[in-house]
Write a protein that holds these residues in place. Sequence first.
Motif, mmCIF file in Angstrom:
data_model
loop_
_atom_site.group_PDB
_atom_site.id
_atom_site.type_symbol
_atom_site.label_atom_id
_atom_site.label_comp_id
_atom_site.label_asym_id
_atom_site.label_seq_id
_atom_site.Cartn_x
_atom_site.Cartn_y
_atom_site.Cartn_z
ATOM 1 N N MET A 176 0.840 -1.190 0.000
ATOM 2 C CA MET A 176 0.000 0.000 0.000
ATOM 3 C C MET A 176 0.882 1.249 0.000
ATOM 4 O O MET A 176 1.889 1.320 0.686
ATOM 5 N N ASN A 177 0.460 2.225 -0.761
ATOM 6 C CA ASN A 177 1.189 3.493 -0.823
ATOM 7 C C ASN A 177 1.058 4.249 0.489
ATOM 8 O O ASN A 177 0.133 4.047 1.242
ATOM 9 N N HIS A 178 1.988 5.134 0.720
ATOM 10 C CA HIS A 178 1.893 6.009 1.889
ATOM 11 C C HIS A 178 1.139 7.258 1.467
ATOM 12 O O HIS A 178 1.458 7.886 0.469
ATOM 13 N N TRP A 179 0.118 7.602 2.239
ATOM 14 C CA TRP A 179 -0.740 8.727 1.908
ATOM 15 C C TRP A 179 -0.434 9.893 2.809
ATOM 16 O O TRP A 179 -0.291 9.688 3.996
ATOM 17 N N THR A 205 -12.281 8.129 -2.538
ATOM 18 C CA THR A 205 -11.009 8.538 -1.950
ATOM 19 C C THR A 205 -11.017 8.444 -0.433
ATOM 20 O O THR A 205 -9.959 8.545 0.195
ATOM 21 N N SER A 258 1.280 11.352 -0.849
ATOM 22 C CA SER A 258 2.626 11.360 -1.420
ATOM 23 C C SER A 258 3.235 12.754 -1.282
ATOM 24 O O SER A 258 2.531 13.739 -1.047
ATOM 25 N N ARG A 316 -7.069 5.807 -6.635
ATOM 26 C CA ARG A 316 -7.301 6.750 -5.538
ATOM 27 C C ARG A 316 -6.253 7.865 -5.530
ATOM 28 O O ARG A 316 -6.573 9.034 -5.306
ATOM 29 N N SER A 317 -5.003 7.523 -5.809
ATOM 30 C CA SER A 317 -3.941 8.526 -5.846
ATOM 31 C C SER A 317 -4.157 9.521 -6.986
ATOM 32 O O SER A 317 -4.023 10.741 -6.803
ATOM 33 N N ARG A 346 -6.249 -0.229 -7.243
ATOM 34 C CA ARG A 346 -7.037 0.620 -6.344
ATOM 35 C C ARG A 346 -6.234 1.820 -5.849
ATOM 36 O O ARG A 346 -6.713 2.953 -5.866
ATOM 37 N N ASP A 347 -5.016 1.578 -5.392
ATOM 38 C CA ASP A 347 -4.184 2.681 -4.898
ATOM 39 C C ASP A 347 -3.896 3.697 -5.993
ATOM 40 O O ASP A 347 -3.910 4.904 -5.753
#
Length: 166
Positions: free
Chosen positions: A1-4, A34, A6, A149-150, A145-146
């Motif tokens: 999962m990405n860190h939110w 989101t 960025s 949303r990003s 998905r990430d």
Amino acid sequence: MNHWPSATALEQAAEVLVRFQRLGLCIATAESCTGGLVSAALTAVPGSSSTLLAGFVTYSNEAKESMLGVPASVLAEFGAVSEAVARAMAEGALDRSSADVSVAITGIAGPGGATADKPVGLVHFAAAKRGGDTVARHHVFAGDRDAVRSASLVEALNLLLEAAKA
């Protein structure tokens, strides 16, 4: 999962806040797919409390109706992922806050939820300005998905920047 969010989104959020603060305008967000990422990006910037007044996360149709006043008839006719619902969400966020500008996001981040005419990655956006017009657009973003949303976060922040110019 990405860190939110960025680093790029944080820079963009800071630019949004500087522009809105310079103009003396306040923001409300209305987010579905989101899940609050736009509000998170804005509130990650120090001093955001003077500009971000409200953030509505309305993931379900029931929440869209009760929190933002999206008419059940609009949801039934067009579906939650539609221009009509994005517009109603943005206008509802203004109606239920003292913000000057709102941004709304509703879409299908995936991996499920798609239909033949509404693919994964379809996201509708709207921005409403008190005393002005509501503008809407949509995109079909690629990726998981990430990624959807990003990309939606970035587009919502762009829409806020454009609304501040109008």
